[in-house]
Design an enzyme around this catalytic site. Structure first.
Site, PDB file in Angstrom:
ATOM      1  N   ASP B   7     -30.437  21.709   5.990  1.00 18.67           N
ATOM      2  CA  ASP B   7     -30.168  21.584   4.560  1.00 18.67           C
ATOM      3  C   ASP B   7     -30.984  20.419   3.999  1.00 18.67           C
ATOM      4  OD1 ASP B   7     -29.102  21.485   2.076  1.00 18.67           O
ATOM      5  OD2 ASP B   7     -27.071  20.934   2.673  1.00 18.67           O
ATOM      6  N   ASP B 109     -32.666  25.918  -0.392  1.00 16.03           N
ATOM      7  CA  ASP B 109     -32.782  24.668   0.368  1.00 16.03           C
ATOM      8  C   ASP B 109     -31.993  24.661   1.677  1.00 16.03           C
ATOM      9  OD1 ASP B 109     -30.326  24.617  -0.874  1.00 16.03           O
ATOM     10  OD2 ASP B 109     -30.273  22.461  -1.020  1.00 16.03           O
ATOM     11  N   GLU B 110     -31.370  25.753   2.057  1.00 13.29           N
ATOM     12  CA  GLU B 110     -30.674  25.734   3.351  1.00 13.29           C
ATOM     13  C   GLU B 110     -30.922  27.002   4.158  1.00 13.29           C
ATOM     14  OE1 GLU B 110     -26.362  25.481   2.937  1.00 13.29           O
ATOM     15  OE2 GLU B 110     -26.561  25.690   0.772  1.00 13.29           O
TER      16      GLU B 110
END
Lengths: 87, 416
Positions: B7, B109-110
């Site tokens: 993350d 973003d993860e």
């Protein structure tokens, strides 16, 4: 060396399957003076992927105003753009 | 099973920070109170991401610019750059691909990385996690948190423990009890504001309290959701890391906040048409047909209502969907100024598996051919290469909804 990230005009040679080799570049100072620099020596070339942007970083050496200076040029591959990265 | 959850720390902000530093910006905006925010002139003026120093001023994601400026007048604001975010996300994904063949992009973003069978090559998972974290920092210039767990849930919870730039593991019952159980119950994945309130009422305040409570009690209080969060609190999750193209999508929706309040019906219908064009295009790209069409309307007083219709057939035709959208809008709109419009499609079937009708088979085939041509032209020459005449010579965009004109990775990792 400090980051300046100034756009520059470059004459470079592109050979088959090789990275472009900068030959000469020019830029304008904040005062408006035009400066032309011949790239005398390329010390290293590194590929960088900072912020996901593919670039080539050239560490070069040239005589600027009678003084030998070390600086870095950056070629942003996707945008076909050169800049004076650090000096 | 060993899963890693990678993350990016304050993703939008740190990606912007790296880009700005590369452009010679004198300051690392991660070290001062700074935020990424939408344009207030377009009525998108909310905080999208904030730096860690900004968190000390209690600036929260989603709050309005006016509120945050009052709390912290020296807050630096930057506009979002979605192309940059996508390229950062792609670069992170390509590094992860070197470590495992099974990766789920959970959002921009993860990512979840299935680390099973990879130990022989890369060593113990915590060592590999550390290597990944360091490589991303060195090569891409931003920091990530890596959580290592026995399943997706534990990996995600481990990744959220302490930020930034750290590796956490929850690999045993002991670690689960030590690291997860003392946390506030609100921190648990899938426990939101409403569930937390209900749980607090019966004196469940920490994740440990939840894990040790009676399942029957939770089922009576929260129904099946009670069982789910009880399992999560005990670290039970059987969900596999599924690569995104194998994830079955259940619904598609697009919405837009309009720059001004719309009071004219014709105008509102035009906005709905541009949304329908976008969402129907996405539906066709997914090779699906939908039978449930819903619309959402938010008024200038922030009152939101929805209206939907279940069709007796399946369709992916823009015009047909638009006709139902218009009738839904007419049925539920009471004439008040409209701030936001949205369209939602669900109850899918695969494109090649629907019931034919005797009466309009010719029409369906003609519509399909037309839609196919429009989609192909758009794929080849750009999204606005062909559009409806009603949008010609107007300020309206022929396709609305979605971030960055639809070229972005959404929550759940879906390409729009």
């Amino acid at each position: 060396m400090k980051i300046v990230a100034k756009p520059i005009d470059v004459i470079a040679t592109f050979s088959d399957n090789k990275k472009p080799i900068p030959y000469k570049f020019k830029f304008f100072r904040d005062s408006g003076d035009k400066i032309e620099v011949y790239v005398d020596k390329i010390v290293t070339v590194e590929e960088s992927k900072l912020a996901g942007i593919d670039t080539l970083i050239y560490t070069c050496e040239s005589k600027v105003l009678d003084e030998s200076r070390l600086y870095q040029l950056k070629y942003v591959i996707e945008q076909y753009r050169w800049e004076l990265y650090k000096i | 099973m060993t899963v890693m959850h990678v993350d990016a720390n304050s993703a939008y902000l740190s990606w912007t920070a790296v880009d700005l530093l590369e452009k010679g910006y004198p300051l690392d905006i991660r070290t001062v109170p700074a935020a990424i925010a939408g344009n207030p002139e377009d009525r998108h003026g909310i905080i999208l991401a904030k730096s860690i120093p900004a968190k000390k001023y209690k600036i929260g994601t989603g709050e309005s610019l006016y509120e945050s400026k009052q709390r912290c007048p020296e807050l630096l604001l930057f506009p979002p750059n979605y192309d940059l975010y996508l390229s950062c996300s792609n670069a992170m994904y390509s590094i992860l691909q070197e470590y495992s063949p099974v990766i789920q992009r959970y959002s921009v973003d993860e990512c979840f990385v299935d680390f099973d069978h990879c130990e022989k090559r890369f060593g113990r998972p915590e060592e590999a996690a550390f290597e990944i974290k360091e490589r991303i920092k060195r090569e891409l210039g931003f920091t990530v948190n890596v959580g290592v767990g026995n399943n997706k849930l534990l990996a995600k919870m481990a990744g959220e423990l302490k930020k930034p730039d750290l590796v956490h593991t929850i690999l045993s019952q002991k670690e689960l009890e030590e690291k997860l159980w003392p946390l506030d119950v609100r921190e648990l994945f899938m426990v939101g504001r409403a569930s937390a309130k209900k749980l607090n009422k019966i004196n469940i305040n920490t994740i440990g309290d939840l894990a040790c409570s009676e399942l029957v009690l939770l089922r009576s209080l929260l129904k099946s959701h009670g069982q789910l969060i009880w399992e999560y609190a005990n670290g039970i999750d059987h969900d596999r890391v599924t690569p995104n193209d194998e994830v079955l999508q259940k619904g598609l929706s697009n919405s837009m906040t309009i720059k001004y309040d719309v009071t004219d019906k014709r105008e509102a219908e035009n906005y709905l048409l541009s949304l329908t064009d976008r969402v129907a295009g996405r539906l066709r790209r997914h090779q699906c047909k939908a039978s449930l069409i819903g619309i959402g309307v938010k008024t200038n007083g922030f009152v939101r209502y929805t209206h939907q219709i279940q069709l007796p057939f399946f369709t992916d035709d823009t015009t047909k969907i638009y006709r139902y959208v218009c009738s839904l809008f007419e049925e539920c709109w009471k004439g008040e100024p409209v701030r936001q419009l949205g369209i939602r499609l669900s109850e899918f079937t695969r494109k090649d598996e629907y019931q034919l009708s005797v009466f309009d088979i010719r029409q369906i085939e003609e519509d399909e051919a037309l839609n196919k041509v429009v989609d192909e032209i758009r794929d080849r020459f750009g999204q606005t290469a062909i559009y409806r005449g009603t949008f010609a010579n107007t300020d309206m965009k022929p396709l609305e909804g979605g971030i960055n004109d639809g070229n972005y990775l959404m929550m759940g990792g879906y390409k729009q």
